[in-house]
Design an enzyme around this catalytic site. Structure first.
Site, PDB file in Angstrom:
ATOM      1  N   GLU A 162      45.507  19.458   5.129  1.00 64.14           N
ATOM      2  CA  GLU A 162      45.665  20.400   6.059  1.00 64.14           C
ATOM      3  C   GLU A 162      45.788  21.940   5.606  1.00 64.14           C
ATOM      4  O   GLU A 162      44.828  22.863   6.236  1.00 64.14           O
ATOM      5  CB  GLU A 162      46.952  20.419   7.046  1.00 64.14           C
ATOM      6  CG  GLU A 162      46.963  19.121   7.661  1.00 64.14           C
ATOM      7  CD  GLU A 162      48.395  18.664   8.481  1.00 64.14           C
ATOM      8  OE1 GLU A 162      49.342  19.473   7.966  1.00 64.14           O
ATOM      9  OE2 GLU A 162      48.347  18.161   9.330  1.00 64.14           O
TER      10      GLU A 162
ATOM     11  N   GLY B  41      48.171  21.279  14.759  1.00 63.72           N
ATOM     12  CA  GLY B  41      49.694  21.421  15.154  1.00 63.72           C
ATOM     13  C   GLY B  41      50.284  21.957  14.296  1.00 63.72           C
ATOM     14  O   GLY B  41      50.014  22.429  13.051  1.00 63.72           O
TER      15      GLY B  41
ATOM     16  N   LYS C 130      58.324  24.025  19.227  1.00 65.15           N
ATOM     17  CA  LYS C 130      58.186  24.422  17.959  1.00 65.15           C
ATOM     18  C   LYS C 130      58.219  26.007  17.648  1.00 65.15           C
ATOM     19  O   LYS C 130      58.017  26.235  16.520  1.00 65.15           O
ATOM     20  CB  LYS C 130      56.682  23.875  17.582  1.00 65.15           C
ATOM     21  CG  LYS C 130      56.202  22.589  17.969  1.00 65.15           C
ATOM     22  CD  LYS C 130      56.842  21.656  17.054  1.00 65.15           C
ATOM     23  CE  LYS C 130      56.414  20.314  17.272  1.00 65.15           C
ATOM     24  NZ  LYS C 130      55.155  19.874  17.208  1.00 65.15           N
TER      25      LYS C 130
ATOM     26  N   GLY D 172      54.865  17.251   8.743  1.00 66.23           N
ATOM     27  CA  GLY D 172      55.838  16.147   9.396  1.00 66.23           C
ATOM     28  C   GLY D 172      54.861  14.683   9.215  1.00 66.23           C
ATOM     29  O   GLY D 172      55.638  13.795   9.309  1.00 66.23           O
ATOM     30  N   GLY D 173      53.680  14.923   9.507  1.00 70.84           N
ATOM     31  CA  GLY D 173      52.822  13.727   9.463  1.00 70.84           C
ATOM     32  C   GLY D 173      52.194  13.318   8.201  1.00 70.84           C
ATOM     33  O   GLY D 173      51.565  12.454   8.047  1.00 70.84           O
TER      34      GLY D 173
HETATM   35  C1  5RP Z   1      50.972  16.747  10.147  1.00 73.37           C
HETATM   36  C2  5RP Z   1      51.465  17.978  10.480  1.00 73.37           C
HETATM   37  C3  5RP Z   1      51.373  18.238  12.191  1.00 73.37           C
HETATM   38  O1  5RP Z   1      50.571  19.122  12.588  1.00 73.37           O
HETATM   39  C4  5RP Z   1      52.704  18.408  12.533  1.00 73.37           C
HETATM   40  O2  5RP Z   1      53.721  17.327  12.290  1.00 73.37           O
HETATM   41  C5  5RP Z   1      53.003  18.507  14.033  1.00 73.37           C
HETATM   42  O3  5RP Z   1      52.794  17.142  14.531  1.00 73.37           O
HETATM   43  P1  5RP Z   1      53.142  17.019  16.050  1.00 73.37           P
HETATM   44  O4  5RP Z   1      51.689  17.268  16.832  1.00 73.37           O
HETATM   45  O5  5RP Z   1      52.915  15.208  16.265  1.00 73.37           O
HETATM   46  O6  5RP Z   1      54.286  17.290  16.616  1.00 73.37           O
HETATM   47  O7  5RP Z   1      51.579  19.075  10.078  1.00 73.37           O
HETATM   48  O8  5RP Z   1      51.088  16.350   8.711  1.00 73.37           O
END
Ligand code: 5RP
Length: 220
Positions: free
Chosen positions: A103, A82, A121, A96-97
């Protein structure tokens, strides 16, 4: 459609890009969780997965999908993940995660990056979402001062430790007109492990879930 339904729809659409008999790269986040759940239906057809976080690894294994260490794998045709923001050129803010370092490694290792997002997004210019920067803890305040020189307001992600034992500064208030250049410059700050800008190696394909269904964007 709810946001979760949009995420589920792109996750389902991403199955078409999974190469049968090969190792699949799997990212992290709520959209990817839907992808992992959908992938369970292809279990016998996927050789194994490599994963960008302990969370995703746990979810993959719970579905009976083997997870390999990247060091055991030479060829990853497709990486599905994502994004927090994606611009018209396929450059992204991710992390964000908090899984940005692994990644970025998997994005580099894979032949093709398939980004799965809902239409919220899509942005014309990156930066409204605070840019995550993973830092070695002893360098945190040094990096924070350097990041301020770029015009941002770096805030410590409180109570969060990455899978690599590091901390995250979320940089607010940036308007990122030249993401590849900023990515390179921030990468040069000693103590920075990873910048959550994915511009030098952006997405090859975005699957975007919107009110009218899933649309596709290819990037050069
Ligand atoms: C995690 C990421 C995710 O891909 C990004 O935060 C998007 O997350 P979500 O699908 O929960 O919106 O980079 O580190």
């Amino acid at each position: 459609m709810t946001q979760d339904e949009l995420k589920q729809a792109v996750a389902q659409a991403a199955l078409r890009h999974v190469v049968e008999g090969a190792v699949i790269g799997v990212g992290t986040g709520s959209t990817v969780n839907f992808f992992i759940d959908a992938l369970a239906g292809m279990r016998g057809k996927v050789r194994a997965a490599v994963s960008s976080s302990e969370r995703s690894t746990e979810r993959l294994r719970a579905h009976g999908i083997e997870v390999l260490d990247l060091n055991q794998v030479e060829h990853i045709p497709v990486y599905v993940d994502g994004a927090d923001e994606i611009d018209p050129a396929g450059a992204m803010i991710k992390g964000g995660g908090g899984a940005l370092t692994r990644e970025k490694i998997l994005a580099e290792a894979a032949e093709r990056f398939v980004c799965i997002v809902d239409s919220s997004k899509l942005v014309p210019v990156l930066g409204a979402f605070p840019l995550p920067v993973e830092v070695v803890p002893m360098a945190r305040e040094l990096v924070r001062r350097r990041l301020r020189d770029f015009g941002g307001d770096p805030r410590l992600r409180e109570g969060f430790v990455t899978d690599n034992g590091n901390q995250i500064l979320d940089v607010h208030g940036l308007r990122i007109e030249h993401p590849a250049e900023l990515e390179s410059r921030l990468n040069q700050i000693p103590g920075v492990v990873t910048v959550g800008l994915f511009a030098r190696r952006g997405a090859d394909l975005a699957l975007v879930g919107g009110a009218d269904g899933v649309s596709q964007r290819e990037f050069d």
